[in-house]
Design an enzyme around this catalytic site. Structure first.
Site, short mmCIF file in Angstrom:
data_model
loop_
_atom_site.label_atom_id
_atom_site.label_comp_id
_atom_site.label_asym_id
_atom_site.label_seq_id
_atom_site.Cartn_x
_atom_site.Cartn_y
_atom_site.Cartn_z
N CYS A 36 27.75 22.15 7.18
CA CYS A 36 26.60 22.12 8.10
C CYS A 36 26.58 20.68 8.92
O CYS A 36 27.10 19.64 8.20
CB CYS A 36 25.41 22.19 7.46
SG CYS A 36 25.00 23.79 6.59
N CYS A 70 23.35 26.08 12.37
CA CYS A 70 23.70 24.76 12.91
C CYS A 70 24.83 24.56 13.76
O CYS A 70 25.02 23.65 14.54
CB CYS A 70 23.55 23.79 11.96
SG CYS A 70 24.74 23.12 10.82
#
Length: 194
Positions: A36, A70
């Site tokens: 991420c 994300c």
């Protein structure tokens, strides 16, 4: 290059979802196999499961998959890849209390989008898939062990025995006790005719 030590500054950036650190580093979670951006709004991982990478390519080459939420590579993860990730997570955690919210957090997506995408790709809902896995494992335990129905129900993640029996009968057409009896007698009958 993977950074082994997690500084307080980096950990604080992850915990606070600090977007000013995006593209400064990426973090990967050992237990989910996902990486991420620091600003990712997914559940905060356990510190001991976090690896830090300087760029997305390093995380990819270490076999981590980009987060669906994300999008650390700025690319959309193909739906089939995401569904494979979801089914893998369910396969490893089926005995646990798995809600759509928990699965979505662990697989980095929204519950609604996860449900819709999973059903479109597999033809069944995540809940139906979880029940299938649980009943498959129960069948194996009924045939291969002498565990009680209650023990098997609990071991596959359905601690309410009457509910387990109802689901089992709905999916297999017989109660767990009937299923075990038939399978064992069939096995004994085959052994006697050899």
């Amino acid at each position: 290059m993977k950074v082994d030590r997690l500084s307080d500054e980096i950990w604080k950036a992850i915990v606070s979802n600090d977007a000013s650190y995006d593209n400064v580093f990426f973090y990967a979670i050992r237990t989910t196999g996902i990486f991420c951006k620091p600003s990712c709004k997914s559940r905060i991982p356990k510190k001991e499961n976090v690896y830090i990478f300087q760029n997305a390519e390093e995380a990819l080459s270490a076999n981590f998959r980009p987060c669906k939420r994300c999008k650390p590579t700025d690319e959309r993860l193909p739906d089939q890849t995401w569904v494979d990730q979801i089914t893998d997570y369910i396969d490893r955690h089926y005995p646990e209390n798995l809600t759509l919210q928990i699965i979505a957090e662990m697989c980095h997506g929204s519950p609604y989008h996860l449900h819709r995408t999973f059903k479109r790709i597999t033809g069944i809902t995540p809940s139906e898939y979880i029940q299938q896995r649980r009943i498959e494992k129960a069948v194996k335990a009924l045939i291969e062990t002498d565990q009680t129905i209650q023990e098997i129900a609990k071991s596959v993640g359905i601690p309410n025995t009457p509910y387990f029996i109802t689901i089992f009968k709905k999916m297999k057409g017989k109660t767990p006790k009937e299923y075990r009896y038939i399978k064992r007698n069939l096995h004994l009958h085959r052994g006697a005719t050899k």
